[in-house]
Design a protein around this motif. Structure first.
Motif, PDB file in Angstrom:
ATOM      1  N   ASN A  40      38.250  42.636  39.807  1.00 59.31           N
ATOM      2  CA  ASN A  40      39.118  41.494  40.085  1.00 59.31           C
ATOM      3  C   ASN A  40      38.750  40.287  39.230  1.00 59.31           C
ATOM      4  O   ASN A  40      37.569  39.897  39.155  1.00 59.31           O
ATOM      5  N   ASP A  41      39.750  39.718  38.560  1.00 57.10           N
ATOM      6  CA  ASP A  41      39.672  38.360  38.015  1.00 57.10           C
ATOM      7  C   ASP A  41      38.752  38.165  36.812  1.00 57.10           C
ATOM      8  O   ASP A  41      38.733  37.083  36.241  1.00 57.10           O
ATOM      9  N   ARG A  42      37.985  39.186  36.398  1.00 61.80           N
ATOM     10  CA  ARG A  42      37.006  38.975  35.336  1.00 61.80           C
ATOM     11  C   ARG A  42      37.171  40.014  34.228  1.00 61.80           C
ATOM     12  O   ARG A  42      36.464  41.020  34.189  1.00 61.80           O
ATOM     13  N   PRO A  43      38.091  39.777  33.302  1.00 65.29           N
ATOM     14  CA  PRO A  43      38.272  40.739  32.217  1.00 65.29           C
ATOM     15  C   PRO A  43      37.034  40.892  31.341  1.00 65.29           C
ATOM     16  O   PRO A  43      36.786  41.968  30.793  1.00 65.29           O
ATOM     17  N   VAL A  54      41.620  45.407  34.974  1.00 62.11           N
ATOM     18  CA  VAL A  54      41.329  44.128  35.610  1.00 62.11           C
ATOM     19  C   VAL A  54      42.558  43.701  36.395  1.00 62.11           C
ATOM     20  O   VAL A  54      43.695  44.032  36.034  1.00 62.11           O
ATOM     21  N   HIS A  55      42.323  42.973  37.488  1.00 61.61           N
ATOM     22  CA  HIS A  55      43.423  42.458  38.301  1.00 61.61           C
ATOM     23  C   HIS A  55      43.351  40.936  38.305  1.00 61.61           C
ATOM     24  O   HIS A  55      42.276  40.357  38.498  1.00 61.61           O
ATOM     25  N   VAL A  56      44.506  40.283  38.077  1.00 61.04           N
ATOM     26  CA  VAL A  56      44.543  38.821  38.039  1.00 61.04           C
ATOM     27  C   VAL A  56      45.584  38.306  39.020  1.00 61.04           C
ATOM     28  O   VAL A  56      46.546  38.998  39.357  1.00 61.04           O
ATOM     29  N   GLY A  57      45.379  37.064  39.452  1.00 63.55           N
ATOM     30  CA  GLY A  57      46.315  36.419  40.364  1.00 63.55           C
ATOM     31  C   GLY A  57      47.218  35.453  39.628  1.00 63.55           C
ATOM     32  O   GLY A  57      47.166  35.315  38.405  1.00 63.55           O
ATOM     33  N   GLN A  58      48.028  34.734  40.394  1.00 60.33           N
ATOM     34  CA  GLN A  58      48.987  33.811  39.801  1.00 60.33           C
ATOM     35  C   GLN A  58      48.320  32.585  39.190  1.00 60.33           C
ATOM     36  O   GLN A  58      48.883  31.943  38.304  1.00 60.33           O
ATOM     37  N   GLU A  59      47.130  32.237  39.647  1.00 59.43           N
ATOM     38  CA  GLU A  59      46.455  31.043  39.137  1.00 59.43           C
ATOM     39  C   GLU A  59      45.305  31.392  38.209  1.00 59.43           C
ATOM     40  O   GLU A  59      44.528  30.520  37.828  1.00 59.43           O
ATOM     41  N   GLU A  60      45.207  32.648  37.845  1.00 54.95           N
ATOM     42  CA  GLU A  60      44.124  33.075  36.964  1.00 54.95           C
ATOM     43  C   GLU A  60      44.683  33.350  35.575  1.00 54.95           C
ATOM     44  O   GLU A  60      45.719  32.796  35.199  1.00 54.95           O
TER      45      GLU A  60
END
Length: 528
Positions: free
Chosen positions: A388-391, A402-408
């Motif tokens: 999550n969140d850290r490519p 990797v998984h990212v959110g709308q604010e990442e």
């Protein structure tokens, strides 16, 4: 040819029409005529202005101080002249007669713009210090007339016939427009046909092979944008130039053109066909309609983006074809506890594990990630590992994605770090966000929150309605997220979303492995 106008005036009016399009104006004003005059550099008036340090850049800068670009692209090909522009042309004719010249040329048009007095062109010329008397003397010096007193209009009124024609009528009546060669028209006709045909084949693939409504809509929009741009070239004259019997390329074929072994080959060939044809349209349209060329370029870049989006969608669909259960795991209270937890998940055959823990340091998160990769390898499992969140850390611990959110990070930025082969997933909370994630090239999406969750707080819950909308809009792999349990799973599956991302329902279970087995049994029993 009407002797009142020189051929240069017709070219200037063509350029004025282009300038109006560039500014998204639905009319030809005096400012557009002035810009056309200085762009048509090979004339007496433009040379006179250049000698005074006034070139197209100077004029354009002054015009942009006084007028704004329109909000939308103008689709009409030939634009009407404003009353002030018509008046300036009337005055140009008067100046031509007063100076004893045979027909009005660019220099008389410049005088007409000055004499009109109220238009943007007159304001710009006044701001640049150009006066009517000085300009008239210069014109008289360059083209001595048959009358005396060239520094002022004739004493008796000289009235030119009223101007009541449109730009198209001016071009036709005065025979001023140099017609594009048949060869150029044939190139544009053939290229527009190739581009449209290629986009139609792509659209059919997306519609019938991928069965993807969103991507089909994108291809259809591109095809319609192309048709609108071609209309600006004058579709009728393109068709009229067509010469199939005389086309030397009709019978030229390569071996690869006559054989396709898979629909994907058809897709690739026609994406390239459309892009190449659009490049030809962009280059050759610059000769007869420079204002239209940027439209073809924009469509071409959209084709490139569509190709990338399709590739990401197909890659995600292939690699996640059998993935139904996606478990979000934190780092647990210790490395040993984490290994014990993921071993239970792997032993039960979980499809995907996302490592997500905001409380661990970078080093701790990287250590957990490397441990998870090692356990997956040891088990010989096909389980996907997503960080999550850290490519950056995803690359270091060899995660599958990797998984990212709308604010990442955006999909594009994440892709720059992890490369083209790793999966990139995006959390989405609305239909617009889901659509954008698809177009941005995500390989899969999380959709929700569906229900209240003990592991994450949300202000709103779009619920199963959003799941239903997303299922209808795209075939990109989509996982329902947020508060999903075995008790409400059937409500989720009824929406058409056949995948679930869960956290607490597994992590808090007394026997995580048994919980995974129950989830897999339910999900796989509902798989179409």
């Amino acid at each position: 040819m009407d002797p009142r106008f020189s051929p240069e005036v017709g070219k200037i009016m063509q350029l004025a029409n282009q300038e109006a399009h560039c500014l998204n104006h639905e009319y030809i004003g005096t400012e557009h005529v002035l810009l056309g005059l200085v762009r048509h550099a090979d004339n007496v008036a433009a040379k006179f202005l250049r000698d005074r340090g006034i070139d197209v850049r100077v004029i354009r800068a002054e015009v942009e101080k006084l007028v704004r670009s329109g909000p939308d692209m103008v689709t009409a090909h030939k634009l009407p002249m404003t009353p002030r522009t018509k008046r300036a042309i009337e005055l140009a004719l008067e100046e031509s007669v007063a100076l004893g010249h045979q027909g009005a040329g660019p220099e008389h048009l410049l005088l007409g713009l000055l004499r009109e007095g109220d238009g943007v062109a007159a304001q710009v010329l006044a701001e640049l210090g150009l006066g009517l008397a000085e300009t008239r003397r210069k014109v008289a010096d360059v083209h001595p007339g048959i009358r005396d007193g060239a520094d002022k209009p004739a004493s008796e009124p000289i009235i030119a016939p009223p101007i009541t024609f449109s730009l198209a009528e001016l071009e036709t009546a005065t025979d001023l427009t140099s017609q594009p060669s048949t060869a150029i028209l044939r190139i544009l006709d053939a290229s527009s046909n190739r581009a449209a045909e290629g986009l139609r084949v792509v659209e059919d693939y997306l519609r019938f092979v991928l069965d993807d409504p969103l991507l089909t809509e994108e291809a259809k929009t591109l095809r319609h944008d192309l048709a609108s741009a071609v209309e600006l070239l004058g579709r009728d004259q393109l068709v009229a130039s067509r010469d199939i019997p005389g086309d030397v390329g009709v019978d030229i074929k390569t071996e690869t053109e006559t054989r396709r072994e898979h629909p994907a080959e058809v897709l690739a060939a026609n994406l390239h066909r459309a892009a190449q044809a659009l490049r030809s349209l962009g280059e050759y349209s610059k000769i007869i309609a420079p204002q239209v060329a940027p439209r073809f370029e924009a469509i071409r870049y959209h084709v490139y983006q569509l190709e990338s989006t399709i590739a990401a969608s197909r890659d995600g669909a292939a690699r996640l074809a059998d993935v139904r259960l996606y478990v979000l795991a934190d780092g647990r209270e210790s490395p040993d506890a984490f290994i014990a937890f993921v071993d239970a998940l792997l032993a039960a055959g979980v499809h995907a594990i996302q490592l997500r823990d905001k409380n661990l340091s970078d080093r701790e998160l990287l250590d957990r990630g490397r441990a998870l990769r090692e356990r997956i390898t040891r088990f010989g499992a096909r389980t996907l590992f997503i960080l999550n969140d850290r490519p950056d850390l995803a690359v270091l611990c060899d995660a599958d994605g990797v998984h990212v959110g709308q604010e990442e990070l955006t999909v594009a930025d994440a892709r720059k770090i992890v490369g083209p082969r790793k999966l990139v997933g995006v959390s989405t909370h609305s239909l617009d966000q889901a659509r954008q994630a698809v177009l941005d090239g995500a390989n899969y999406i999380g959709v929700g929150p569906t229900f209240p969750s003990a592991t994450k707080e949300f202000a709103e819950f779009p619920g199963v309605a959003l799941l239903k909308d997303v299922a209808a809009a795209t075939r990109l792999p989509a996982f329902a997220i947020g508060g999903i349990t075995l008790d409400n799973l059937d409500r989720v599956l009824a929406t058409g979303i056949g995948r679930a991302a869960v956290s607490g329902a597994i992590a808090s279970a007394a026997d995580p492995a048994e919980a995974v087995r129950k989830w897999l049994a339910r999900l796989e029993s509902k798989t179409p």
